[in-house]
Scaffold this motif. Structure first.
Motif, PDB file in Angstrom:
ATOM      1  N   LEU A 123       0.825  -1.208   0.000  1.00 41.64           N
ATOM      2  CA  LEU A 123       0.000   0.000   0.000  1.00 41.64           C
ATOM      3  C   LEU A 123       0.861   1.260   0.000  1.00 41.64           C
ATOM      4  O   LEU A 123       0.461   2.294  -0.524  1.00 41.64           O
ATOM      5  N   ASP A 139       1.450   2.107  -6.737  1.00 44.18           N
ATOM      6  CA  ASP A 139       0.265   2.851  -7.150  1.00 44.18           C
ATOM      7  C   ASP A 139      -0.625   1.901  -7.912  1.00 44.18           C
ATOM      8  O   ASP A 139      -0.186   1.283  -8.874  1.00 44.18           O
ATOM      9  N   ARG A 180      -5.067   1.037  -8.849  1.00 46.49           N
ATOM     10  CA  ARG A 180      -6.460   1.435  -8.707  1.00 46.49           C
ATOM     11  C   ARG A 180      -7.016   0.828  -7.423  1.00 46.49           C
ATOM     12  O   ARG A 180      -6.749  -0.323  -7.112  1.00 46.49           O
ATOM     13  N   GLY A 181      -7.749   1.610  -6.680  1.00 47.30           N
ATOM     14  CA  GLY A 181      -8.368   1.091  -5.469  1.00 47.30           C
ATOM     15  C   GLY A 181      -7.465   1.126  -4.253  1.00 47.30           C
ATOM     16  O   GLY A 181      -7.833   0.626  -3.186  1.00 47.30           O
ATOM     17  N   ARG A 182      -6.268   1.730  -4.398  1.00 42.58           N
ATOM     18  CA  ARG A 182      -5.334   1.776  -3.274  1.00 42.58           C
ATOM     19  C   ARG A 182      -5.921   2.553  -2.103  1.00 42.58           C
ATOM     20  O   ARG A 182      -5.867   2.108  -0.954  1.00 42.58           O
ATOM     21  N   ARG A 183      -6.511   3.723  -2.424  1.00 42.66           N
ATOM     22  CA  ARG A 183      -7.068   4.558  -1.356  1.00 42.66           C
ATOM     23  C   ARG A 183      -8.224   3.840  -0.656  1.00 42.66           C
ATOM     24  O   ARG A 183      -8.357   3.903   0.567  1.00 42.66           O
ATOM     25  N   ALA A 184      -9.032   3.147  -1.431  1.00 40.29           N
ATOM     26  CA  ALA A 184     -10.159   2.419  -0.854  1.00 40.29           C
ATOM     27  C   ALA A 184      -9.647   1.329   0.083  1.00 40.29           C
ATOM     28  O   ALA A 184     -10.196   1.125   1.170  1.00 40.29           O
ATOM     29  N   LEU A 185      -8.576   0.645  -0.332  1.00 41.43           N
ATOM     30  CA  LEU A 185      -8.005  -0.408   0.506  1.00 41.43           C
ATOM     31  C   LEU A 185      -7.463   0.160   1.813  1.00 41.43           C
ATOM     32  O   LEU A 185      -7.655  -0.413   2.883  1.00 41.43           O
ATOM     33  N   ALA A 199     -10.256   0.868   4.051  1.00 42.19           N
ATOM     34  CA  ALA A 199     -10.818  -0.373   4.605  1.00 42.19           C
ATOM     35  C   ALA A 199      -9.958  -0.889   5.754  1.00 42.19           C
ATOM     36  O   ALA A 199     -10.473  -1.328   6.782  1.00 42.19           O
TER      37      ALA A 199
END
Lengths: 352, 274
Positions: free
Chosen positions: B74, B78, B80-85, B88
């Motif tokens: 993390l 870089d 897609r969906g890194r920020r969401a992970l 979470a």
């Protein structure tokens, strides 16, 4: 085969990078303005960036061939890469940094590069020039088949720059490795490289030795990059010579043949300065006000109107040049290159 | 006017400090050092401390072993969906512990989401020591991962690139460059997670219950002893305060410490792997 062959196609922010380059046992400088894609080429050769399409052959191996799906990871490509800010490991000593990728004990190398005294120092304690030497030592300790240098002098101040440049030139000569060097500075490129490739907006617009680029720039951009004065105007033939009407109404004569919109190029060292228009073989005289006088070693760089002239310190003293003086800048028609600027006919017959 | 404002600030600060420190001081005034020691060696206290130590230690190993690779990915990639992970992973930070306990039951309880599958394997998690460990991991791991993501993210990626061009495969880049450079942040996050795990109460009591010698950790024992032997409760509390202070001190000392470690020994031999 020691040659490095690179063909790359990659989408950058504003344009497409499209470059083909072959480097033998020589130093080739990719030179051009910042953001032209030079660093991308180096990163792709090292394997740190995967271009959209491309081929990298080096050391007799294929490192990248997007068509055949070959992409050798960076650690298995035999490259030595000197990063722009040197990227020394801050938590390791000089010796440990150099050891990181070393194939054999590094003392002789440290000794050779004058780093033995600094072996235990941390990168944070070193001067810019010393860091550069450590970065080079670290890259060479890996015993690479290809050497890559990304702006190796950009992180240095002007005073150390000249010294380090001379030292680096010597090292590059003695390694004898195919070397690709990236720089935005024409003078650095000219000093360090055997051959220059001018990169503009993702394309190599001209390749050649520094002398060749200066003598026969392929475009006004290359000319100005090589330090030339670029004076745009309209050309028409006039009694065996070409007369260029500059945008400010002055006329300039050239021995080059051209027609239409052109850029007249004259190098600062071909421009002479005087208080009054001299009565000599120079056909071109431009009047202007001195806006800056910068000493460069035993020479003076003088900005007169739209022209930059480089004269000896002695003639500068004789003239007593000062800001605000009105002077005449003179240069020969035969020292005036004409390059096409957009449309217009062009015939260049005065040099080969 | 300016003076008045400064006086008001100072008074408020004084009250705030008094409010924060008074209960802790009271805790230590309540029991003499001698009584504290004798209370700590009492059966309920010893049992609880042992359970706490065991479960915290196992949970911490899991947090470090699983959290470090997660944080490395993390923090240094870089995608897609890194920020969401990241969001979470951090969710348990803001979740009320009681909700965490209920959620763990809903997932791993006998009538929970994975209840049947676990039953088939002959595993029953709730109200076991394993449940205590899971509760601690669930609640405390974000404290570590969050710090570790930031620590790895702060490592100059050019250094990671440089290591690769010097022949280091990704694993060696991690061990020789990323880990030492992120060590300060990792240590701080690790300490915070340990402290949080040691104090875990809500999720544990719901998911693991409070069985002496089995799932009754020190915080649960404080609650259980409250009615029976107030001195034991206070002694356990005092001990946890001391542990917390030690953790806090470690966190503030770590960054300074890591600067002097990790590579003081100079080696001249080339490293074995290339």
């Amino acid at each position: 085969m020691d040659a490095v062959h690179v063909e790359l196609g990659h989408d950058l922010r504003a344009f497409r990078l499209d470059v083909a380059l072959t480097v033998g046992r020589e130093t080739v400088a990719l030179v051009g303005p910042s953001g032209a894609g030079k660093t991308t080429v180096v990163r792709a050769v090292a394997g740190l960036l995967r271009p959209r399409s491309g081929l990298v052959e080096a050391a007799g191996e294929t490192w990248l061939d997007t068509e055949r799906g070959v992409d050798v990871p960076p650690e298995r490509r035999s490259v030595g890469l000197v990063f722009q800010d040197y990227a020394l490991f801050p938590h390791l000593s000089v010796a440990q940094n150099v050891c990181f990728g070393a194939q054999r004990p590094v003392e002789p190398l440290l000794e050779h590069l004058g780093l033995a005294q600094l072996a235990r120092a941390r990168p944070g304690d070193l001067s810019g020039g010393e860091r550069q030497r450590v970065a080079l030592a670290r890259a060479l300790a890996r015993e690479p088949r290809v050497l890559l240098l990304d702006e190796p002098l950009a992180a240095l101040d002007t005073q150390t720059r000249a010294t380090v440049r001379g030292e680096l030139r010597m090292r590059l000569r003695e390694t004898g490795l195919p070397t690709v060097l990236v720089t935005h500075d024409f003078n650095d490129a000219a000093a360090l490289a055997d051959r220059l490739a001018v990169v503009v907006a993702g394309r190599i617009v001209q390749q050649g030795t520094a002398a060749e680029l200066v003598a026969a720039p392929a475009s006004p951009f290359v000319a100005s990059f090589a330090g030339g004065n670029v004076l745009p105007g309209r050309a028409r033939s006039s009694g065996g010579l070409t007369e260029v009407m500059l945008h400010d109404g002055t006329r300039v004569l050239s021995t080059d043949g051209a027609y239409g919109e052109v850029a007249a190029v004259v190098y600062p060292w071909d421009v002479a300065l005087a208080r009054d228009a001299p009565d000599d073989s120079m056909q071109n005289h431009l009047h202007g006000e001195v806006t800056s006088v910068v000493p460069l070693g035993n020479r003076l760089r003088v900005r007169v109107g739209t022209l930059t002239a480089e004269i000896t310190a002695a003639s500068g003293e004789r003239l007593a040049v000062r800001d605000g003086d009105r002077l005449v800048a003179s240069f020969k028609a035969s020292a005036t290159r004409l390059l096409p600027l957009g449309g217009g006919g062009f015939a260049n017959d005065s040099h080969g | 006017m300016k003076r008045l404002f400064e006086v008001a600030c100072a008074v408020t600060a004084g009250l705030a400090f008094a409010f924060l420190l008074l209960p802790l001081v009271a805790l230590f005034l309540r029991v003499s050092p001698g009584a504290l020691v004798s209370a700590l060696v009492s059966e309920p206290a010893r049992e609880a401390l042992l359970v706490s130590l065991e479960t915290s230690a196992i949970a911490h190993v899991i947090i470090l072993a699983a959290g470090t690779p997660v944080a490395y990915l993390l923090g240094t990639r870089d995608f897609r969906g890194r920020r969401a992970l990241i969001a979470a992973v951090e969710l348990p930070l803001v979740l009320p512990p009681a909700v965490a306990g209920i959620a763990l039951l809903a997932a791993f309880g006998s009538r929970g989401l994975l209840g049947d599958e676990l039953d088939l394997l002959g595993v029953s998690l709730p109200f076991t020591q394993a449940a205590v460990v899971l509760a601690i991991v669930f609640v405390a791991s974000p404290f570590y991962i969050r710090q570790a993501v930031a620590a790895f993210g702060a490592v100059d990626r050019t250094l990671l690139d440089a290591a690769r061009t010097l022949g280091a495969a990704p694993g060696r880049v991690f061990a020789r460059v990323a880990l030492p450079l992120a060590a300060g942040g990792l240590g701080a996050g690790s300490s915070l997670a340990f402290a949080r795990g040691l104090g875990e109460f809500g999720a544990t009591i719901i998911f693991a219950g409070s069985f002496p010698g089995e799932t009754r950790t020190a915080p649960l024992a404080i609650y259980a002893e409250l009615d029976r032997d107030f001195d034991v409760a206070v002694a356990l509390g005092a001990l946890l305060v001391l542990v917390s202070v030690a953790v806090l001190a470690a966190v503030s000392l770590l960054p300074a410490w890591t600067r002097f470690t990790s590579s003081s020994a100079t080696t001249f031999a080339p490293s074995a792997s290339t």
